[in-house]
Design a protein around this motif. Structure first.
Motif, PDB file in Angstrom:
ATOM      1  N   VAL A 178       7.168  54.134 104.842  1.00  8.23           N
ATOM      2  CA  VAL A 178       5.858  53.503 104.990  1.00  8.23           C
ATOM      3  C   VAL A 178       5.444  53.682 106.445  1.00  8.23           C
ATOM      4  O   VAL A 178       5.782  52.877 107.313  1.00  8.23           O
ATOM      5  N   GLY A 179       4.733  54.771 106.715  1.00  3.93           N
ATOM      6  CA  GLY A 179       4.329  55.091 108.083  1.00  3.93           C
ATOM      7  C   GLY A 179       3.151  54.257 108.530  1.00  3.93           C
ATOM      8  O   GLY A 179       2.226  53.993 107.753  1.00  3.93           O
ATOM      9  N   MET A 180       3.175  53.828 109.789  1.00  8.49           N
ATOM     10  CA  MET A 180       2.151  52.926 110.307  1.00  8.49           C
ATOM     11  C   MET A 180       1.476  53.521 111.530  1.00  8.49           C
ATOM     12  O   MET A 180       2.138  53.887 112.502  1.00  8.49           O
ATOM     13  N   VAL A 181       0.149  53.642 111.462  1.00 12.27           N
ATOM     14  CA  VAL A 181      -0.640  54.077 112.616  1.00 12.27           C
ATOM     15  C   VAL A 181      -1.442  52.872 113.087  1.00 12.27           C
ATOM     16  O   VAL A 181      -2.340  52.396 112.395  1.00 12.27           O
ATOM     17  N   PHE A 182      -1.093  52.380 114.275  1.00 11.12           N
ATOM     18  CA  PHE A 182      -1.751  51.184 114.797  1.00 11.12           C
ATOM     19  C   PHE A 182      -3.140  51.503 115.355  1.00 11.12           C
ATOM     20  O   PHE A 182      -3.474  52.661 115.615  1.00 11.12           O
ATOM     21  N   VAL A 238      -7.217  50.254 106.900  1.00 12.09           N
ATOM     22  CA  VAL A 238      -7.838  49.015 107.373  1.00 12.09           C
ATOM     23  C   VAL A 238      -9.043  49.405 108.218  1.00 12.09           C
ATOM     24  O   VAL A 238      -8.928  50.217 109.144  1.00 12.09           O
ATOM     25  N   SER A 239     -10.204  48.848 107.904  1.00 11.88           N
ATOM     26  CA  SER A 239     -11.400  49.218 108.668  1.00 11.88           C
ATOM     27  C   SER A 239     -12.454  48.123 108.597  1.00 11.88           C
ATOM     28  O   SER A 239     -12.566  47.409 107.597  1.00 11.88           O
ATOM     29  N   HIS A 240     -13.228  48.015 109.689  1.00 13.08           N
ATOM     30  CA  HIS A 240     -14.396  47.134 109.705  1.00 13.08           C
ATOM     31  C   HIS A 240     -15.637  47.880 109.240  1.00 13.08           C
ATOM     32  O   HIS A 240     -16.687  47.274 109.028  1.00 13.08           O
ATOM     33  N   GLU A 284      -7.501  50.643 111.517  1.00 14.00           N
ATOM     34  CA  GLU A 284      -8.688  50.981 112.312  1.00 14.00           C
ATOM     35  C   GLU A 284      -8.507  52.309 113.050  1.00 14.00           C
ATOM     36  O   GLU A 284      -8.631  52.370 114.286  1.00 14.00           O
ATOM     37  N   PRO A 285      -8.229  53.399 112.357  1.00 12.82           N
ATOM     38  CA  PRO A 285      -7.950  54.672 113.032  1.00 12.82           C
ATOM     39  C   PRO A 285      -9.135  55.274 113.777  1.00 12.82           C
ATOM     40  O   PRO A 285      -8.945  56.091 114.663  1.00 12.82           O
ATOM     41  N   THR A 286     -10.371  54.866 113.419  1.00 16.18           N
ATOM     42  CA  THR A 286     -11.548  55.456 114.074  1.00 16.18           C
ATOM     43  C   THR A 286     -12.131  54.557 115.156  1.00 16.18           C
ATOM     44  O   THR A 286     -13.178  54.877 115.718  1.00 16.18           O
TER      45      THR A 286
END
Length: 284
Positions: free
Chosen positions: A86-90, A201-203, A170-172
């Motif tokens: 389960v890779g996580m990009v903060f 996850v995104s706003h 929130e990668p962008t």
């Protein structure tokens, strides 16, 4: 069998202290293999806490998390293996870059997995290609890269571990509109080719509407909805009560329909909205 399942998940920060705060309570979700799931909710809704629990960075106060049917905390000494799957990009992942070269940064995860030099090299180049990172950048210091390139290098480092589940928080964030669109397209292309599970996850409701199959809505630490993108965004009034909104184009189409214009109010992208309006004009 679902790839991720939670049962009565609860997490409390500062338990049994004067600073105790319940971040998640009674969260039950199931995510299927190959799904692209968007996660939305206002600030403090529990989104980031949830994904850190799924990745094994936090341990539940109560409840269970299953990965391919196995409790990830059954053997706490092996929780590190969960983080490879389960890779996580903060958010702002470029702040995590630390090696001398981009190549070494991307190869850090695969090295910790115990892969051979040949496998590591292949994964570095494949993941760099996935995120659109040019070959000549691999031998540069990560601190010489532009903001967008740093972001792609950090994401490549997680992709290089070839996780079954990729979580992007929130990668962008902080990218200009063009950079955001390019990165999202690359993430979508990666998903189409790899066929793994992605949690985003995104706003940005527009970003979620563009690429998510289903949406998980969090509010005050609770799961409020987990449904198809169309069904979630059809509940605009409920979302607004939680401080959220539907994509702007969806709102426009809803207003047009309320004013007697016979268009589909469930469209999610500008392209769909344009086609729907052209269709309407052509029939009148």
């Amino acid at each position: 069998m679902s790839v991720i399942k939670t049962e009565n998940l609860k997490f409390v920060y500062g338990a049994e202290t004067s600073f105790e705060k319940v971040a998640l309570s009674d969260v039950n979700i199931e995510i299927e293999h190959g799904e692209f799931v968007g996660i939305i909710g206002h600030t403090g809704s529990g989104k980031s806490t949830l994904v850190q629990l799924l990745n094994g960075l936090l341990k539940p106060t109560e409840g269970k998390i299953y990965l391919d049917g196995k409790d990830i905390w059954e053997n706490p000494k092996k929780i590190r293996n969960v983080r490879f799957k389960v890779g996580m990009v903060f958010q702002y992942p470029e702040y995590q870059l630390f090696e001398e070269t981009v190549y070494k940064d991307i190869s850090f995860g695969p090295k910790n997995m115990g892969l051979s030099d040949e496998e590591i090299d292949e994964r570095v180049h494949t993941s760099a290609e996935f995120v659109g990172l040019k070959e000549e950048l691999l031998q540069k210091s990560p601190f010489e890269l532009s903001g967008g390139e740093k972001r792609r290098a950090a994401i490549a480092g997680v992709i290089a571990m070839d996780p079954d589940v990729l979580i992007l928080d929130e990668p962008t964030a902080g990218l200009d509109p063009l950079g955001r669109d390019v990165l999202l397209s690359q993430i979508q292309e990666y998903h189409n080719i790899r066929k793994n599970t992605i949690l985003l996850v995104s706003h940005s409701m527009e970003d979620i509407a563009r690429i998510a199959d289903r949406i998980l809505v969090m509010n005050h630490g609770h799961k409020v909805m987990l449904d198809t993108t169309e069904n979630v965004f059809s509940k605009g009034s409920e979302l607004e009560k939680m401080g959220l909104r539907v994509p702007q184009i969806t709102k426009i189409m809803m207003l047009l329909r309320q004013n007697g214009i016979n268009v589909d109010s469930t469209v999610l992208t500008v392209e769909q909205g344009f086609n729907e309006i052209v269709k309407y004009l052509g029939s009148n």
